[in-house]
Design a protein around this motif. Structure first.
Motif, PDB file in Angstrom:
ATOM      1  N   ALA A 367       4.495 -34.471  27.440  1.00 38.86           N
ATOM      2  CA  ALA A 367       3.142 -34.539  28.002  1.00 38.86           C
ATOM      3  C   ALA A 367       3.163 -35.457  29.216  1.00 38.86           C
ATOM      4  CB  ALA A 367       2.151 -35.035  26.962  1.00 38.86           C
ATOM      5  N   LEU A 368       2.720 -34.948  30.360  1.00 41.22           N
ATOM      6  CA  LEU A 368       2.834 -35.705  31.604  1.00 41.22           C
ATOM      7  C   LEU A 368       1.948 -36.949  31.600  1.00 41.22           C
ATOM      8  CD1 LEU A 368       4.346 -35.604  34.260  1.00 41.22           C
ATOM      9  CD2 LEU A 368       2.483 -34.263  35.235  1.00 41.22           C
ATOM     10  N   GLY A 369       0.767 -36.859  30.987  1.00 45.00           N
ATOM     11  CA  GLY A 369      -0.137 -38.014  30.950  1.00 45.00           C
ATOM     12  C   GLY A 369       0.489 -39.229  30.296  1.00 45.00           C
ATOM     13  N   PRO A 370       0.960 -39.102  29.039  1.00 48.63           N
ATOM     14  CA  PRO A 370       1.629 -40.243  28.398  1.00 48.63           C
ATOM     15  C   PRO A 370       2.905 -40.660  29.118  1.00 48.63           C
ATOM     16  CG  PRO A 370       0.930 -38.633  26.761  1.00 48.63           C
ATOM     17  CD  PRO A 370       0.714 -37.998  28.104  1.00 48.63           C
ATOM     18  N   LEU A 371       3.643 -39.684  29.684  1.00 47.59           N
ATOM     19  CA  LEU A 371       4.882 -40.030  30.386  1.00 47.59           C
ATOM     20  C   LEU A 371       4.602 -40.947  31.573  1.00 47.59           C
ATOM     21  CD1 LEU A 371       7.961 -39.449  30.469  1.00 47.59           C
ATOM     22  CD2 LEU A 371       7.451 -37.625  32.098  1.00 47.59           C
ATOM     23  N   LEU A 372       3.482 -40.695  32.277  1.00 49.11           N
ATOM     24  CA  LEU A 372       3.104 -41.521  33.426  1.00 49.11           C
ATOM     25  C   LEU A 372       2.213 -42.697  33.019  1.00 49.11           C
ATOM     26  CD1 LEU A 372       2.288 -38.704  36.033  1.00 49.11           C
ATOM     27  CD2 LEU A 372       4.437 -39.938  35.717  1.00 49.11           C
ATOM     28  N   SER A 373       2.017 -42.860  31.686  1.00 51.74           N
ATOM     29  CA  SER A 373       1.173 -43.946  31.148  1.00 51.74           C
ATOM     30  C   SER A 373      -0.260 -43.858  31.674  1.00 51.74           C
ATOM     31  CB  SER A 373       1.782 -45.319  31.498  1.00 51.74           C
ATOM     32  OG  SER A 373       3.084 -45.437  30.984  1.00 51.74           O
ATOM     33  N   LEU A 374      -0.788 -42.610  31.742  1.00 48.82           N
ATOM     34  CA  LEU A 374      -2.145 -42.402  32.258  1.00 48.82           C
ATOM     35  C   LEU A 374      -3.147 -42.113  31.144  1.00 48.82           C
ATOM     36  CD1 LEU A 374      -1.288 -40.205  35.380  1.00 48.82           C
ATOM     37  CD2 LEU A 374      -1.905 -42.623  35.347  1.00 48.82           C
ATOM     38  N   ASN A 375      -2.730 -41.379  30.124  1.00 50.18           N
ATOM     39  CA  ASN A 375      -3.630 -41.079  29.010  1.00 50.18           C
ATOM     40  C   ASN A 375      -2.796 -40.740  27.780  1.00 50.18           C
ATOM     41  OD1 ASN A 375      -2.732 -38.407  29.253  1.00 50.18           O
ATOM     42  ND2 ASN A 375      -4.536 -37.753  30.416  1.00 50.18           N
ATOM     43  N   GLY A 376      -3.492 -40.356  26.722  1.00 51.32           N
ATOM     44  CA  GLY A 376      -2.800 -40.053  25.474  1.00 51.32           C
ATOM     45  C   GLY A 376      -2.404 -38.609  25.330  1.00 51.32           C
ATOM     46  N   GLY A 377      -2.570 -37.818  26.386  1.00 49.56           N
ATOM     47  CA  GLY A 377      -2.209 -36.406  26.327  1.00 49.56           C
ATOM     48  C   GLY A 377      -3.425 -35.511  26.186  1.00 49.56           C
ATOM     49  N   PRO A 378      -3.271 -34.199  26.440  1.00 45.02           N
ATOM     50  CA  PRO A 378      -4.398 -33.256  26.352  1.00 45.02           C
ATOM     51  C   PRO A 378      -4.978 -33.188  24.945  1.00 45.02           C
ATOM     52  CG  PRO A 378      -2.504 -32.272  27.462  1.00 45.02           C
ATOM     53  CD  PRO A 378      -2.027 -33.549  26.844  1.00 45.02           C
ATOM     54  N   ARG A 379      -6.275 -32.957  24.875  1.00 46.00           N
ATOM     55  CA  ARG A 379      -6.950 -32.858  23.570  1.00 46.00           C
ATOM     56  C   ARG A 379      -6.970 -31.417  23.064  1.00 46.00           C
ATOM     57  NH1 ARG A 379     -10.037 -36.289  26.722  1.00 46.00           N
ATOM     58  NH2 ARG A 379     -10.126 -38.451  26.000  1.00 46.00           N
ATOM     59  N   SER A 380      -6.688 -30.453  23.936  1.00 48.22           N
ATOM     60  CA  SER A 380      -6.741 -29.047  23.555  1.00 48.22           C
ATOM     61  C   SER A 380      -5.633 -28.701  22.573  1.00 48.22           C
ATOM     62  CB  SER A 380      -6.617 -28.164  24.812  1.00 48.22           C
ATOM     63  OG  SER A 380      -6.453 -26.806  24.450  1.00 48.22           O
ATOM     64  N   LYS A 381      -5.928 -27.785  21.640  1.00 46.27           N
ATOM     65  CA  LYS A 381      -4.915 -27.332  20.695  1.00 46.27           C
ATOM     66  C   LYS A 381      -3.910 -26.421  21.381  1.00 46.27           C
ATOM     67  CE  LYS A 381      -7.743 -27.673  16.506  1.00 46.27           C
ATOM     68  NZ  LYS A 381      -8.331 -26.922  15.369  1.00 46.27           N
ATOM     69  N   ARG A 382      -4.330 -25.748  22.461  1.00 45.95           N
ATOM     70  CA  ARG A 382      -3.427 -24.888  23.239  1.00 45.95           C
ATOM     71  C   ARG A 382      -3.416 -25.397  24.688  1.00 45.95           C
ATOM     72  NH1 ARG A 382      -4.694 -20.009  24.198  1.00 45.95           N
ATOM     73  NH2 ARG A 382      -2.601 -19.108  24.130  1.00 45.95           N
TER      74      ARG A 382
END
Length: 586
Positions: A367-382
């Motif tokens: 997940a790009l968000g956590p990798l860049l320390s920006l967020n916890g990742g997408p909330r969508s199931k897909r």
């Protein structure tokens, strides 16, 4: 008297020829023009955006004018008939003029953008220098190197007319020198060895260049002794580059990749591994720094081919724009194989590693968000995902949103961004935002590190022969990779019946089975195995996605020696379980 001979200029005019015209342009000045062309390209995108906004405003005006006309019709009577007609006429005329203006504006914006794009492309081409300037000297240099070692070589250069950005050209020389030196010094055999092997006395090195989409591909190939994955693995093990467990789990392709490691770059090691490794860590570092990749293919006794892929130009780049929260990032489009949505049914998680099967191979999911320390990742199931490739490695990169493909002018990262992980540059977008451009090699390397199971530490463990039974191909592949990373030999079965047949014909020290399978499930397989005197002492581990206490009891009652929930599995805990059951630490 005989007429005077015409001057060279006159002869050109008589033939209709024109002298070639060229001027010297300072590269820095050309870089400034290229930067301006990139800015103009962004302005063109902004003009297209303003045109779309204008059309939206005119559409609102069209709806309002309909209401004005409808209201005028309702108010029409004998006294207001002429006024209503004037209002309707003015509204219709205004709508017609508005439509013509909007169409002309859209056409002008599109035409300008096409011209801006052509301008940027032509300036980018003007920055390209033929590779022949670097490649021309290699045939002679290779012959000189070979002569010093009593070898014979023919070096052939192909595709020297291929153009490349000067910045890349300057950085490409040293990697090519390293590769050609490896070919001559260690790849090619002596004339006597070649004749004995049924080859021509003179070895052959082929350096070729071509444009592959937006990438420059340069290959260096020799017809020498090739690289033995077994010798590479053994040499890396002796030098402490890898441990025994990792060596046992390495595929032939991954073993070849060890030659690019820094600790592998000495002549002694090169001699032990068919002569490869001198400076190859430098080759990979240089090419990766340019946003490129290096791969190696080899057939023992026949050939070795190194392939370098990198951008043809560093000033303009096609990127896939992705969104993390409200920020926009760019991934080089040449590295993106496809985009789509990640279906949870296609993914599996073993030992905390999430992976997905994509076009016949297992890819780590990052997940790009956590990798860049920006967020916890997408909330969508897909969630949305971009499947990226770099060299022989790949990753499924999960993002919050996609904004399509765009050609952007690359700006070098300023002091604020310099040194920031994964970021290689920036680009201005038509809406005023700045997109940070990401390094595919860094992302893939990070995904690979995250996906590498933690190797069991401590004492060397005895290698077990394991039968793994699971009807899910993707789960079976991930579980097998985990067991192999712990140094064990793994045979795979696709269901309970297949596992029972292989168990009867093979010799195994451990059975690992899933529960939910067609024909014969894991519980019934366990009962059948424990009821057979020949297998009564065979340790059985049930590895299931079912975590309820009653499921664990069913497994224990059937005779399983351990029950592990896939979602809670870790490499260290699995190693500890195997040590307890099989004494592999003894």
């Amino acid at each position: 008297a005989r007429p005077a001979a015409p001057s060279p200029e006159a002869r050109l005019e008589l033939r209709g020829d024109k002298p070639a015209a060229s001027i010297r342009v300072d590269v820095d000045r050309l870089d400034e023009i290229a930067a301006l062309a990139g800015d103009v390209l962004v302005e063109g995108e902004r003009a297209i955006r303003r045109s779309r906004d204008l059309n939206a405003l005119f559409a609102r005006w069209g709806r309002l004018s309909d209401r004005v006309i409808a209201l005028a019709e309702r108010l029409r009577d004998a006294r207001t008939a002429r006024l209503v007609e004037q209002i309707e006429g003015d509204v219709h005329l205004l709508r017609s003029d508005t439509f013509r203006f909007a169409r002309a504006q859209t056409e002008a914006a599109s035409s300008s953008q096409a011209q801006f794009g052509m301008l940027a492309e032509r300036i980018g081409e003007a920055r390209l220098i033929p590779l022949s300037g670097v490649l021309a000297g290699f045939p002679l240099a290779a012959r000189d190197m070979a002569r010093e070692q009593g070898k014979e070589v023919e070096c052939v250069v192909r595709g020297g007319e291929t153009g490349v950005d000067k910045a890349i050209l300057l950085s490409l020389n040293d990697p090519l020198v390293h590769l050609v030196r490896n070919c001559v010094d260690h790849g090619l055999e002596t004339p006597a060895e070649r004749v004995e092997a049924g080859k021509p006395r003179a070895g052959k090195i082929v350096i070729s260049a071509r444009v592959d989409g937006d990438l420059l591909a340069v290959t260096v190939e020799d017809d020498g002794r090739g690289i033995s994955p077994q010798k590479v693995r053994a040499s890396a093990l002796r030098k402490g580059i890898i441990g025994e467990q990792q060596a046992a789990s390495l595929s032939a392709r991954n073993a070849l990749d060890l030659i690019f490691m820094a600790g592998f770059s000495t002549r002694e090691q090169a001699g032990e591994t068919s002569g490869r490794g001198v400076g190859l860590d430098v080759v990979r570092k240089r090419v990766t720094a340019l946003g490129g990749s290096v791969t190696v293919e080899s057939e023992v006794g026949k050939r070795t081919r190194f392939t370098l892929r990198m951008p043809q130009s560093l000033s303009l780049m096609k990127v896939l724009l992705v969104r993390i929260d409200e920020d926009v990032y760019g991934i080089p489009a040449v590295d993106v194989d496809s985009v789509g949505r990640l279906d949870p049914k296609e993914a599996t998680e073993v030992a905390g590693i999430r992976a997905v099967r994509y076009r016949g191979r297992l890819m780590p999911v990052v997940a790009l968000g956590p990798l860049l320390s920006l967020n916890g990742g997408p909330r969508s199931k897909r969630p949305l995902v971009a499947y990226v490739d770099h060299g022989s490695e790949g990753a499924a990169v999960v993002v919050d949103g996609l904004h399509g493909e765009r050609e952007v002018a690359v700006k070098a990262p300023g002091a604020f961004l310099k040194g920031m992980r994964f970021v290689t540059g920036a680009a201005a977008l038509e809406d005023g935002r700045v997109a940070l451009l990401l390094s595919t090699p860094d992302i893939v390397a990070a995904a690979r590190r995250l996906a590498s199971p933690a190797l069991a530490r401590g004492r060397d463990r005895r290698r077990l022969r394991v039968l793994l039974v699971d009807d899910s191909a993707i789960a079976r592949e991930a579980e097998a990779a985990l067991l192999r990373s712990l140094g064990h030999e793994v045979d795979e079965a696709v269901d309970g019946e297949d596992g029972w047949r292989k168990l009867q014909t093979g010799s195994y020290q451990l059975l690992v089975t899933d529960v939910q399978m067609p024909v014969l499930d894991g519980i019934d397989l366990t009962r059948r195995v424990k009821a057979t005197p020949r297998f009564v002492k065979l340790p059985i581990v049930i590895m299931s996605s079912l975590s309820a206490p009653e499921e664990r009891r069913r497994g224990v009652d059937a005779g399983a020696d351990a029950y592990i929930v896939k979602g809670e599995l870790e490499a260290e805990s699995l190693a500890a379980t195997l040590e307890r059951l099989c004494g592999v630490g003894a």
